[in-house]
Design an enzyme around this catalytic site. Structure first.
Site, PDB file in Angstrom:
ATOM      1  N   ASN A  16      55.303  32.032  29.301  1.00  0.00           N
ATOM      2  CA  ASN A  16      55.603  33.190  30.150  1.00  0.00           C
ATOM      3  C   ASN A  16      56.228  32.653  31.433  1.00  0.00           C
ATOM      4  O   ASN A  16      55.534  32.068  32.259  1.00  0.00           O
ATOM      5  CB  ASN A  16      54.284  33.935  30.430  1.00  0.00           C
ATOM      6  CG  ASN A  16      54.429  35.033  31.463  1.00  0.00           C
ATOM      7  OD1 ASN A  16      55.540  35.399  31.858  1.00  0.00           O
ATOM      8  ND2 ASN A  16      53.303  35.574  31.915  1.00  0.00           N
ATOM      9  N   LYS A  18      57.385  34.327  33.822  1.00  0.00           N
ATOM     10  CA  LYS A  18      57.148  35.206  34.975  1.00  0.00           C
ATOM     11  C   LYS A  18      58.458  35.428  35.739  1.00  0.00           C
ATOM     12  O   LYS A  18      59.510  35.471  35.110  1.00  0.00           O
ATOM     13  CB  LYS A  18      56.022  34.639  35.847  1.00  0.00           C
ATOM     14  CG  LYS A  18      54.773  34.330  35.007  1.00  0.00           C
ATOM     15  CD  LYS A  18      53.561  34.039  35.822  1.00  0.00           C
ATOM     16  CE  LYS A  18      52.378  33.781  34.876  1.00  0.00           C
ATOM     17  NZ  LYS A  18      51.138  33.535  35.592  1.00  0.00           N
ATOM     18  N   HIS A 100      49.557  41.981  31.064  1.00  0.00           N
ATOM     19  CA  HIS A 100      49.244  40.750  31.805  1.00  0.00           C
ATOM     20  C   HIS A 100      48.512  41.136  33.087  1.00  0.00           C
ATOM     21  O   HIS A 100      48.801  42.172  33.689  1.00  0.00           O
ATOM     22  CB  HIS A 100      50.539  39.991  32.126  1.00  0.00           C
ATOM     23  CG  HIS A 100      50.276  38.631  32.690  1.00  0.00           C
ATOM     24  ND1 HIS A 100      49.911  38.448  34.006  1.00  0.00           N
ATOM     25  CD2 HIS A 100      50.281  37.404  32.116  1.00  0.00           C
ATOM     26  CE1 HIS A 100      49.721  37.150  34.213  1.00  0.00           C
ATOM     27  NE2 HIS A 100      49.935  36.502  33.083  1.00  0.00           N
ATOM     28  N   GLU A 102      48.806  40.215  35.996  1.00  0.00           N
ATOM     29  CA  GLU A 102      49.679  40.448  37.156  1.00  0.00           C
ATOM     30  C   GLU A 102      50.292  41.842  37.107  1.00  0.00           C
ATOM     31  O   GLU A 102      50.526  42.471  38.147  1.00  0.00           O
ATOM     32  CB  GLU A 102      50.752  39.339  37.228  1.00  0.00           C
ATOM     33  CG  GLU A 102      50.136  38.024  37.687  1.00  0.00           C
ATOM     34  CD  GLU A 102      50.798  36.758  37.173  1.00  0.00           C
ATOM     35  OE1 GLU A 102      51.945  36.812  36.692  1.00  0.00           O
ATOM     36  OE2 GLU A 102      50.148  35.693  37.243  1.00  0.00           O
ATOM     37  N   GLU A 170      42.938  35.754  29.031  1.00  0.00           N
ATOM     38  CA  GLU A 170      43.356  35.029  30.229  1.00  0.00           C
ATOM     39  C   GLU A 170      42.442  35.404  31.391  1.00  0.00           C
ATOM     40  O   GLU A 170      42.644  36.444  32.032  1.00  0.00           O
ATOM     41  CB  GLU A 170      44.793  35.410  30.599  1.00  0.00           C
ATOM     42  CG  GLU A 170      45.811  35.063  29.552  1.00  0.00           C
ATOM     43  CD  GLU A 170      47.185  34.873  30.177  1.00  0.00           C
ATOM     44  OE1 GLU A 170      47.735  33.778  30.035  1.00  0.00           O
ATOM     45  OE2 GLU A 170      47.685  35.793  30.837  1.00  0.00           O
ATOM     46  N   GLY A 176      47.138  30.075  37.042  1.00  0.00           N
ATOM     47  CA  GLY A 176      47.860  29.414  38.123  1.00  0.00           C
ATOM     48  C   GLY A 176      46.969  28.675  39.111  1.00  0.00           C
ATOM     49  O   GLY A 176      47.425  28.284  40.180  1.00  0.00           O
ATOM     50  N   SER A 215      46.066  28.138  33.103  1.00  0.00           N
ATOM     51  CA  SER A 215      46.101  26.709  33.447  1.00  0.00           C
ATOM     52  C   SER A 215      46.083  25.777  32.237  1.00  0.00           C
ATOM     53  O   SER A 215      45.502  24.703  32.293  1.00  0.00           O
ATOM     54  CB  SER A 215      44.964  26.359  34.412  1.00  0.00           C
ATOM     55  OG  SER A 215      45.132  27.066  35.639  1.00  0.00           O
TER      56      SER A 215
HETATM   57  P1  PGA Z   1      49.318  29.607  34.074  1.00  0.00           P
HETATM   58  O1  PGA Z   1      49.598  31.150  33.732  1.00  0.00           O
HETATM   59  O2  PGA Z   1      49.506  28.836  32.790  1.00  0.00           O
HETATM   60  O3  PGA Z   1      50.361  29.253  35.106  1.00  0.00           O
HETATM   61  O4  PGA Z   1      47.927  29.511  34.577  1.00  0.00           O
HETATM   62  C1  PGA Z   1      49.150  31.709  32.539  1.00  0.00           C
HETATM   63  C2  PGA Z   1      49.606  33.140  32.415  1.00  0.00           C
HETATM   64  O5  PGA Z   1      49.580  33.881  33.398  1.00  0.00           O
HETATM   65  O6  PGA Z   1      50.013  33.559  31.311  1.00  0.00           O
END
Ligand code: PGA
Length: 254
Positions: A16, A18, A100, A102, A170, A176, A215
């Site tokens: 992803n 983003k 997601h 976010e 997640e 992140g 992560s």
């Molecule tokens: P990350 O994000 O691997 O940067 O922790 C995962 C995600 O939001 O899908």
């Protein structure tokens, strides 16, 4: 009961990007394609919408799949700035992430909105990757399992099928941050999801792909991706560079 060995599931490793990536970033796709070889997993990259068509062209002739990061729940209409599932499909996508954290946080998306987006994806012949996950406060309060069960129940459409729908666990606090749950915590949540899917979808519930996300890096991929009922990963930061992403895929090499 759930027994992974009697239900072999081909893993999916999904990236992803983003809100990252310009056309110059497509050079990573050239590198990724060159490194894919006979990957033992399905591989998907979800770039920003502006790059879906160009990335699908760049991926042509390889097994690499391209997806969107979100879609609108309706097929068309007066929704300035939104993108429908059919538009993603038309641009060359074969999957889309919905729900997601976010999107849930930044755009107030509820489980019911996520469910309609997943339905829109399935109607447009896209694989829907539905995300669920608890916040740090919810985990501290001991509410993780109840929360995940509720998100799963309410975000998944009845029309979901293991061939068309993927679930990504997640934890919001792991995205992140460099933090990951313990293996036991991941196994607990994935086991709960597997049991709930089996209750709701019968035998097919055992065949859904359950991704872990948050992560995931080359350094921890082997430890995270071979846990019971973990059938792949959803990767943010470490999907931006082909070398990191290939390092994660290496977890599936013998
Ligand atoms: P990350 O994000 O691997 O940067 O922790 C995962 C995600 O939001 O899908």
């Amino acid at each position: 009961m759930t027994n992974k060995s009697t239900h072999p599931i081909k893993p999916l490793v999904a990236g992803n990007w983003k809100m990252n990536g310009l056309r110059a970033s497509l050079a990573e796709i050239t590198r990724l394609k060159a490194g894919l070889g006979d990957a033992a997993a399905d591989v998907l990259i979800c770039p920003p919408a502006t790059l879906v068509a160009a990335m699908a062209d760049a991926a042509a002739g390889s097994t690499l799949m391209v997806g969107g990061q979100d879609c609108h729940q309706l097929a068309a209409g007066a929704h300035t700035g939104d993108i429908s599932a059919a538009m993603l499909r038309d641009a060359g996508a074969s999957a889309v992430i919905v729900g997601h954290s976010e999107r849930r946080t930044d755009h107030g998306e509820t489980d019911l909105v996520v469910r309609s987006k997943a339905e829109a994806a399935l109607r447009a012949d896209l694989v829907a990757i539905i995300c669920v996950g608890e916040t740090a406060d919810q985990r501290k309060a001991g509410r993780t399992l109840e929360l995940i069960a509720g998100q799963l129940e309410n975000s998944m459409p009845d029309m979901a099928h293991s061939a068309t729908t993927v679930i990504a666990y997640e934890p919001v606090w792991a995205i992140g941050t460099g933090l990951t749950p313990t293996p036991a915590d991941i196994v607990e949540v994935h086991g709960l999801m597997r049991d709930r899917l089996a209750q709701r979808f019968g035998g097919d519930g055992h065949a859904f792909r359950l991704l872990y996300g948050g992560s995931v890096k080359p350094a921890n991929a082997r430890d995270l991706l071979h846990l019971a009922n973990v059938n792949g990963a959803l990767v943010g930061g470490a999907s931006l560079k082909a070398d990191d992403f290939l390092g994660i895929l290496a977890a599936y090499h013998a």
